[in-house]
Design an enzyme around this catalytic site. Structure first.
Site, mmCIF file in Angstrom:
data_model
loop_
_atom_site.group_PDB
_atom_site.id
_atom_site.type_symbol
_atom_site.label_atom_id
_atom_site.label_comp_id
_atom_site.label_asym_id
_atom_site.label_seq_id
_atom_site.Cartn_x
_atom_site.Cartn_y
_atom_site.Cartn_z
ATOM 1 N N HIS A 97 -30.132 97.858 -111.429
ATOM 2 C CA HIS A 97 -31.059 96.880 -112.538
ATOM 3 C C HIS A 97 -32.247 96.192 -111.776
ATOM 4 O O HIS A 97 -32.096 95.287 -110.891
ATOM 5 C CB HIS A 97 -30.136 95.760 -112.958
ATOM 6 C CG HIS A 97 -29.135 96.714 -113.915
ATOM 7 N ND1 HIS A 97 -29.305 96.778 -115.175
ATOM 8 C CD2 HIS A 97 -27.833 96.926 -113.935
ATOM 9 C CE1 HIS A 97 -28.315 97.508 -115.745
ATOM 10 N NE2 HIS A 97 -27.270 97.575 -114.995
ATOM 11 N N SER A 106 -25.226 91.385 -95.464
ATOM 12 C CA SER A 106 -25.751 92.533 -94.547
ATOM 13 C C SER A 106 -24.753 93.213 -93.652
ATOM 14 O O SER A 106 -24.117 92.350 -92.819
ATOM 15 C CB SER A 106 -26.839 92.300 -93.592
ATOM 16 O OG SER A 106 -27.063 93.150 -92.578
ATOM 17 N N ARG A 108 -25.173 95.261 -91.472
ATOM 18 C CA ARG A 108 -25.786 95.210 -89.901
ATOM 19 C C ARG A 108 -25.562 94.310 -89.219
ATOM 20 O O ARG A 108 -25.192 94.526 -88.153
ATOM 21 C CB ARG A 108 -27.056 95.778 -90.158
ATOM 22 C CG ARG A 108 -27.470 97.005 -90.939
ATOM 23 C CD ARG A 108 -28.963 97.135 -90.931
ATOM 24 N NE ARG A 108 -29.544 97.591 -89.544
ATOM 25 C CZ ARG A 108 -31.108 97.286 -89.386
ATOM 26 N NH1 ARG A 108 -31.657 96.715 -90.379
ATOM 27 N NH2 ARG A 108 -31.357 97.735 -88.517
ATOM 28 N N ARG A 200 -23.509 96.614 -119.146
ATOM 29 C CA ARG A 200 -22.488 96.667 -118.385
ATOM 30 C C ARG A 200 -21.390 95.677 -118.842
ATOM 31 O O ARG A 200 -20.368 95.969 -118.166
ATOM 32 C CB ARG A 200 -22.999 95.884 -116.871
ATOM 33 C CG ARG A 200 -23.963 96.402 -116.317
ATOM 34 C CD ARG A 200 -23.623 98.010 -115.902
ATOM 35 N NE ARG A 200 -24.610 98.489 -115.107
ATOM 36 C CZ ARG A 200 -24.680 99.729 -114.394
ATOM 37 N NH1 ARG A 200 -23.439 100.522 -114.642
ATOM 38 N NH2 ARG A 200 -25.655 100.263 -113.843
#
Ligand SMILES: Cc1cc2nc3c(=O)[nH]c(=O)nc-3n(C[C@H](O)[C@H](O)[C@H](O)COP(=O)(O)OP(=O)(O)OC[C@H]3O[C@@H](n4cnc5c(N)ncnc54)[C@H](O)[C@@H]3O)c2cc1C
Length: 250
Positions: A97, A106, A108, A200
Site C-alpha cells: 500500500h 531490520s 540486516r 484488507r
C-alpha cells in the site's frame, strides 16, 4: 523447545491528527474531535462556507464528503500505528500500500536467532499442522544461526564488528521462513486508511492481514467515528471478523 507461536497481531495507536483553529477565521463546529474539525475546516475553505449555510453537524458534513467521493478532504487527517506480532508475509502484503510511510525492523541489523514465529490463522487448533510447521521453523532458525557463525568467520578481516554482523545477518536471513515475526510503524492519511481497511478487512483478504485491518478499523472508529463509522464489522462463515464500507467511493 516447542515453538512459542504468536497467535494475534498487536495494533497500537501512536498518533492521530491534532488541530489548531486559526484565530483570524471565525468558525464554529459542534465536534471537539480534532481530526474531524480539521477535515470540516478544510472542506469549508473550498466554498468559504464557514458560516455553515446548510446548518450541517460535523458528522453529517463529513458523511456528505464520503457520499460524494470528495475524499481528498479527508487526506488532511492522519494516524500512525505500531503493528507488532505479524509475519514477514503479512508485512509484505501491507507494504504494497503505497500511500503510507513505514519503518520496519531490520533483519540486516537485528539478530533473528531467537525470532518468534507467527502461526497462520488457518493452523489454529490443528496440532498436526502446527507440528509440520514447527519442524521447518526450528530447522530454519538452526540454519540461520549456523550461517551467521560461519559468515562472521568469513568476514573476520572486517574491522568494524557492527558491519561484520550486518554482512553475516543480511545473507543468513534468506533461510528464515515467511512466518518470522516482524514489527512496523505505519503512518497514513484517513483516505489511505479507508482504502487499506476496504481492501484488507474484506472477506477476500488473507486472514492474518484481515486481523490487522479489523484492529486498525476498531481504533479509527473510536478516534474518528464520522470518517470510519460507515464500516460494518460482521462475522464471516469461518467465525473470523470481516468489514465492509457503507460508501462506494474510495
Ligand atoms: C484479495 C487480494 C489479493 C491479492 N493478490 C495479489 C497477487 O496475487 N499478486 C500481487 O502482486 N498482489 C496481490 N494483491 C495486492 C494488490 O494487487 C495491491 O498491490 C494491494 O492491495 C495494494 O492496493 P492498491 O493497488 O489499491 O494500491 P495502494 O498503494 O493502496 O493505493 C491506493 C490507490 O491509489 C491509487 N494508486 C496508487 N498508486 C498508483 C499508481 N502508481 N498509478 C495509479 N493509481 C495509483 C489506486 O487507485 C489505488 O487503488 C492482492 C490484494 C488483495 C486485497
Amino acid at each position: 523447545m516447542a515453538e512459542a507461536w504468536i497467535h494475534e497481531p498487536r495494533v497500537t495507536l501512536l498518533a492521530v491528527t491534532q488541530f489548531t483553529p486559526p484565530s483570524h477565521i471565525e468558525w464554529e463546529t459542534d465536534t471537539d474531535n480534532p481530526a474531524q474539525q480539521l477535515i470540516e475546516f478544510a472542506g469549508r475553505l473550498c466554498y468559504r462556507s464557514f458560516h455553515n449555510p446548510s446548518g450541517r453537524a460535523n458528522a453529517e458534513y463529513i458523511g456528505h464528503l464520503l457520499a460524494q467521493g470528495h475524499l481528498s478532504v479527508i487526506e488532511h487527517a492522519s494516524a500512525s500505528f505500531l503493528i507488532e506480532g505479524i509475519s514477514r508475509s503479512c508485512s509484505h502484503e501491507i507494504v504494497r500500500h503505497r500511500h503510507f510511510s513505514y519503518s520496519q525492523v531490520s533483519q540486516r541489523f537485528v539478530n533473528e536467532a531467537e525470532a518468534r514465529m507467527v502461526l497462520p490463522p488457518a493452523l489454529e487448533g490443528d496440532p498436526e499442522a502446527q507440528a509440520i510447521a514447527e519442524s521447518v521453523t526450528r530447522a530454519s532458525k538452526e540454519a540461520y544461526a549456523r550461517l551467521v557463525e560461519r559468515l562472521r568467520a568469513r568476514y573476520a578481516h572486517v574491522d568494524d564488528p557492527s558491519l561484520r554482523r550486518k554482512l553475516a545477518r543480511q545473507a543468513a536471513r534468506s533461510v528464515l521462513p515467511n512466518a518470522t515475526e516482524t514489527a512496523l510503524v505505519m503512518t497514513g492519511n484517513f483516505r489511505a486508511w479507508r482504502h487499506f481497511v476496504r481492501m484488507r478487512a474484506s472477506e477476500h483478504a488473507e486472514a492474518e492481514i484481515r486481523r490487522v485491518a479489523i484492529a486498525v478499523l476498531k481504533i479509527l472508529q473510536e478516534q474518528a467515528p464520522a470518517v470510519f463509522g460507515d464500516f460494518t464489522i460482521r462475522r464471516h462463515d469461518d467465525g473470523s471478523e470481516v468489514a465492509e464500507p457503507g460508501y462506494a467511493y474510495e
